[in-house]
Design a protein around this motif. Structure first.
Motif, short mmCIF file in Angstrom:
data_model
loop_
_atom_site.label_atom_id
_atom_site.label_comp_id
_atom_site.label_asym_id
_atom_site.label_seq_id
_atom_site.Cartn_x
_atom_site.Cartn_y
_atom_site.Cartn_z
N GLY A 48 0.76 -1.24 0.00
CA GLY A 48 0.00 0.00 0.00
C GLY A 48 0.79 1.28 0.00
N ILE A 71 -1.87 -8.26 0.42
CA ILE A 71 -3.07 -7.53 0.83
C ILE A 71 -3.29 -7.66 2.34
N TYR A 82 -8.94 -2.37 -0.39
CA TYR A 82 -8.02 -3.38 -0.91
C TYR A 82 -8.81 -4.59 -1.39
#
Length: 249
Positions: A48, A71, A82
């Motif tokens: 991220g 994730i 996500y």
């Protein structure tokens, strides 16, 4: 069809902790080029890092990765959703994004299928950005020590796709109306241990570690400690290769 090349899931937690962050100026430039700032897609988000920057400028960010482990380790952010999806085939609606971004991952994709997916989900006039960082630089003395202690033993273990990134993605097709990006670089102040933690996330490092264990990294640590000198953080710079453009209307 190219199979998903998963070089990073096995140590996704370390990836999340040790990968560098991107400069704020990059995301400011992306936002300036977008005709609207409603929705952005961060493709192959990893943990991220790019989603964090995009969320400062876009109302909604969809962050996807083909790796469930990545994730699971991703940074929780307001405005970011996500999902586990491959780059080449998503469940997003047509013409639903103002910007599509790929950080440090374009060289792993089936490009023909991915570009087709980008054209499908990007709004007319929307922007596409891909980028990745090059080799790290500190001082001439430390660069020479890093080349000898780290880069040389890792050289045979790099997947061939990494060369596409190091050459700035210039050899890859680019079906967009090009935009000239500014010169950008990542700058981090790292201790030796922080630098080595980052090196351990490289795909080549994982390959070598699978063969020898951490012995090679321990040896590199001993050699670099001499060149590093007194404990403390040093400025680490990594130039960014950026290609960007608008979708053809």
């Amino acid at each position: 069809m190219v199979a998903f090349a998963d070089h990073f899931s096995s140590r996704a937690g370390e990836y999340a902790q040790s990968r560098p962050t991107y400069p704020a100026a990059l995301f400011e430039f992306i936002a300036m080029q977008a005709t609207a700032r409603e929705r952005a897609w961060d493709c192959a988000t990893g943990s991220g890092q790019a989603a964090l920057g995009l969320a400062r400028h876009f109302t909604r960010v969809e962050a996807t990765d083909a790796s469930e482990a990545q994730i699971a380790s991703a940074i929780a952010l307001e405005g970011v959703r996500y999902s586990v999806q491959p780059a080449e085939s998503t469940d997003f609606a047509p013409s639903s994004f103002d910007a599509v971004c790929v950080a440090q991952a374009l060289h792993w994709f089936d490009l023909a299928r991915f570009y087709s997916e980008v054209q499908r989900v990007l709004r007319p006039g929307g922007v596409f950005f891909c980028w990745g960082y090059d080799r790290l630089h500190l001082t001439p003395e430390l660069d020479a020590a890093i080349n000898s202690a780290l880069l040389k033993p890792l050289r045979p273990h790099w997947p061939k796709q990494n060369a596409l990134l190091w050459r700035g993605y210039r050899e890859l097709p680019f079906p967009f109306d090009p935009i000239d990006p500014p010169e950008l670089a990542i700058e981090m102040h790292w201790s030796l241990e922080e630098l080595l933690a980052y090196v351990a996330t490289w795909s080549a490092s994982k390959r070598l570690t699978a063969q020898t264990g951490d012995r090679w990294l321990d040896d590199a640590r001993s050699k670099l400690a001499i060149a590093w000198g007194a404990p403390g953080r040093r400025l680490v710079s990594m130039p960014l290769h950026v290609r960007c453009g608008h979708r053809y209307n």
